[in-house]
Design a protein around this motif. Sequence first.
Motif, PDB file in Angstrom:
ATOM      1  N   PHE A 113       0.994  -1.208  -0.107  1.00  0.00           N
ATOM      2  CA  PHE A 113       0.010  -0.242  -0.061  1.00  0.00           C
ATOM      3  C   PHE A 113       0.784   1.271   0.126  1.00  0.00           C
ATOM      4  O   PHE A 113       0.774   2.183  -0.765  1.00  0.00           O
ATOM      5  CB  PHE A 113      -0.902  -0.186   1.213  1.00  0.00           C
ATOM      6  N   PHE A 114       1.914   1.361   0.779  1.00  0.00           N
ATOM      7  CA  PHE A 114       2.835   2.448   0.906  1.00  0.00           C
ATOM      8  C   PHE A 114       3.699   2.575  -0.431  1.00  0.00           C
ATOM      9  O   PHE A 114       3.829   3.648  -0.604  1.00  0.00           O
ATOM     10  CB  PHE A 114       3.703   2.298   2.128  1.00  0.00           C
ATOM     11  N   ILE A 115       4.036   1.436  -1.109  1.00  0.00           N
ATOM     12  CA  ILE A 115       4.775   1.626  -2.323  1.00  0.00           C
ATOM     13  C   ILE A 115       4.371   2.722  -3.333  1.00  0.00           C
ATOM     14  O   ILE A 115       4.851   3.278  -4.150  1.00  0.00           O
ATOM     15  CB  ILE A 115       5.226   0.251  -2.634  1.00  0.00           C
ATOM     16  N   GLY A 116       2.731   2.480  -3.262  1.00  0.00           N
ATOM     17  CA  GLY A 116       2.158   3.250  -4.454  1.00  0.00           C
ATOM     18  C   GLY A 116       1.752   4.502  -3.975  1.00  0.00           C
ATOM     19  O   GLY A 116       0.903   5.107  -4.789  1.00  0.00           O
ATOM     20  N   SER A 117       2.232   5.057  -3.039  1.00  0.00           N
ATOM     21  CA  SER A 117       2.024   6.311  -2.449  1.00  0.00           C
ATOM     22  C   SER A 117       1.855   7.573  -3.205  1.00  0.00           C
ATOM     23  O   SER A 117       1.266   8.367  -3.594  1.00  0.00           O
ATOM     24  CB  SER A 117       2.740   6.732  -1.301  1.00  0.00           C
ATOM     25  N   LYS A 118       3.066   7.504  -3.961  1.00  0.00           N
ATOM     26  CA  LYS A 118       3.427   8.810  -4.922  1.00  0.00           C
ATOM     27  C   LYS A 118       2.518   8.674  -6.368  1.00  0.00           C
ATOM     28  O   LYS A 118       2.329   9.821  -7.060  1.00  0.00           O
ATOM     29  CB  LYS A 118       4.605   8.477  -5.548  1.00  0.00           C
ATOM     30  N   ILE A 119       1.803   7.318  -6.688  1.00  0.00           N
ATOM     31  CA  ILE A 119       0.923   7.656  -7.843  1.00  0.00           C
ATOM     32  C   ILE A 119      -0.553   7.487  -7.469  1.00  0.00           C
ATOM     33  O   ILE A 119      -1.409   7.352  -8.245  1.00  0.00           O
ATOM     34  CB  ILE A 119       1.281   6.265  -8.808  1.00  0.00           C
ATOM     35  N   TYR A 120      -0.860   7.567  -6.248  1.00  0.00           N
ATOM     36  CA  TYR A 120      -2.321   7.834  -6.006  1.00  0.00           C
ATOM     37  C   TYR A 120      -2.890   9.041  -6.091  1.00  0.00           C
ATOM     38  O   TYR A 120      -2.284   9.999  -6.060  1.00  0.00           O
ATOM     39  CB  TYR A 120      -2.540   7.240  -4.332  1.00  0.00           C
ATOM     40  N   ARG A 121      -4.235   8.806  -6.564  1.00  0.00           N
ATOM     41  CA  ARG A 121      -5.040  10.246  -6.402  1.00  0.00           C
ATOM     42  C   ARG A 121      -5.708  10.323  -5.229  1.00  0.00           C
ATOM     43  O   ARG A 121      -6.315   9.402  -4.676  1.00  0.00           O
ATOM     44  CB  ARG A 121      -5.839  10.085  -7.658  1.00  0.00           C
ATOM     45  N   PHE A 122      -5.598  11.567  -4.517  1.00  0.00           N
ATOM     46  CA  PHE A 122      -6.309  11.808  -3.345  1.00  0.00           C
ATOM     47  C   PHE A 122      -7.469  12.803  -3.254  1.00  0.00           C
ATOM     48  O   PHE A 122      -7.339  13.686  -4.308  1.00  0.00           O
ATOM     49  CB  PHE A 122      -5.280  12.388  -2.232  1.00  0.00           C
ATOM     50  N   GLN A 123      -8.370  12.642  -2.435  1.00  0.00           N
ATOM     51  CA  GLN A 123      -9.292  13.690  -2.164  1.00  0.00           C
ATOM     52  C   GLN A 123      -9.626  14.019  -0.943  1.00  0.00           C
ATOM     53  O   GLN A 123      -9.237  13.315   0.024  1.00  0.00           O
ATOM     54  CB  GLN A 123     -10.984  12.845  -2.968  1.00  0.00           C
ATOM     55  N   LYS A 124      -9.854  15.353  -0.903  1.00  0.00           N
ATOM     56  CA  LYS A 124     -10.025  16.162   0.538  1.00  0.00           C
ATOM     57  C   LYS A 124     -11.239  15.641   1.160  1.00  0.00           C
ATOM     58  O   LYS A 124     -12.047  15.334   0.785  1.00  0.00           O
ATOM     59  CB  LYS A 124      -9.928  17.655   0.187  1.00  0.00           C
ATOM     60  N   PRO A 125     -11.110  15.283   2.439  1.00  0.00           N
ATOM     61  CA  PRO A 125     -12.136  15.149   3.276  1.00  0.00           C
ATOM     62  C   PRO A 125     -13.139  16.277   3.490  1.00  0.00           C
ATOM     63  O   PRO A 125     -12.444  17.283   3.462  1.00  0.00           O
ATOM     64  CB  PRO A 125     -11.422  14.825   4.601  1.00  0.00           C
ATOM     65  N   GLY A 126     -14.480  16.093   3.849  1.00  0.00           N
ATOM     66  CA  GLY A 126     -15.348  17.030   3.523  1.00  0.00           C
ATOM     67  C   GLY A 126     -15.921  17.690   4.960  1.00  0.00           C
ATOM     68  O   GLY A 126     -16.593  18.478   4.850  1.00  0.00           O
TER      69      GLY A 126
END
Length: 556
Positions: free
Chosen positions: A217-230
């Motif tokens: 899970f951590f290896i892919g951190s640089k290529i993930y897309r994130f969304q801000k919590p609302g």
Amino acid sequence: MDKNGNPVLKHNTGNWRACSFILWTECCERFAYYGISKSLVTYLKTRLHQGNVTAAWNFTTWQGTCYLTPLVGAVLADSWWGRYRTIAIFSAIYLIGMAILTISSSLSSLQPSPQLNYVSPQPNFSQYLLFFTSLYMIAIGAGGIKPCVSAFGADQFDETDPIERSNKGSFFNWFYFCINLGSLAAGTVLVYLQQYYGWGLGYGVPTLFMGLAMGSFFIGSKIYRFQKPGGSPITRVCQVLVASVRKWRVQFPLDNCCLYELPGKNSAIEGSRKLAHTDQLRFLDKAAVVTHTDSKHGNFSIPWRLCTVTQVEELKLLLRMFPIWFTGIVFFMVCAQDSSSFIEQGMVLKKQIGSFTIAPASLSTFEVLTFIAFVPIYDKIIVPVARRFTGKLRGFTELQRMGTGLILSILAMVSAALVETKRLQIAREMGLVHVKVEVPMSILWLVPQYMLVGLAEVFTSIGQIEFFYDQSPNALRSVCTAFALVTVSLGSYMSSFVLSLVSYFTTRGGKPGWIPDNLNEGRLDLFFWLISALSLLNLIVFLFCSSRYRYKTASV
């Protein structure tokens, strides 16, 4: 955005490249979870010397907790932490719990003494405390992983891109494929290790895989897309209710465009797109009516008095999805039979096939294999063919897919009822009604009902999680996924409730009832017909609700 909150480049992030890490994480986590759940009762009875009732109670309580804690993890993810951080923190808790469980099952000093002369020494307080601490740390860890992993994986696909939107539908298929793959491996490899090589190794292997899951899970951190919590969804829901009640005497404007909304493309809810206004549940629209007082004082920043259209529509979406959510409970009541009444049915059938003896509990393997085999068929063959006829990107709508699964679940119960009717007929013909023995009818007759349940899950289980993700507001996707998971727990509770009612009403007057200890004297077939009737009624309710359901529309 990326991990640091900066805009991301589409071709460098997300999509299947990022999802490969997430799918591997889910497969390893499910491998660890089912490695515990499939053998927990056995461990409690053989190593902690608990009785049948105590062991069953501890198992069901722990399993129920695993499906209720996702509500906590989902609220944290959608409100403050975000899905990535929630998965990371709760995975660490999960891994620590697994490590403690492995140590507890490996060291003899942390377990009660072995049984001697039919006397079973009970664990002391510290031994109980260590074991159950590890068990409920795993339950807490699962609460942060379960609702967030599927939603975080789906976040990797751009909803505005038709190709990526189609890939998102495939993601849910392969997500559940990984869940069942982990379950199959746990039910075969891990159960074998636990039985023949000891519990230390049997729990140590899934602990190792849980560590690998975190690393992946951590290896892919640089290529993930994130969304801000609302922010807190509970607060936003309360604000709409309070504002609409405060303005219950206010008249609606002649034009819905006069309802309050922020100008531009940005939504008042962080990380969420604007939602288009709908005419359903009109009373709630009063929360977005701009009164003379609001206009006079320019008082547009008090959400307890004036809410945006998007905030109102967020609550409407939740209310519209509730009836669909409710019908999932009955479906999972049917699924609960594969680990309860189906096994009891198999115990009174002929289990010998040549020189091989089939354990009734092992028949659930046919359900898992059916699921694993059919997911690629559905994704690669059925969807493309259906797309040509329906013109829909995913072949079917989520509700059509769920409805198909509900029909298959009814057929599974009808199959079980017909097999049981035949079994009781043979018992009567051979004079075995009052004898507690198995009937000379092959246990393989139960395979069709297990396969039908597996097929039903391909349609309804995946369709449900896809529906709740797709139709939920952007800032509430973890919460809605958690509610979908809760239906699994409520389905088991409903099964127990129906069983209790059947036992109460059919055993009055000294009668053996429908499900006595000797099933040859009972009417298990009538219980299956009852579940079939409830499922049919549930299907009718689902069809009515789905026909009136209005799909989410983003504001232009």
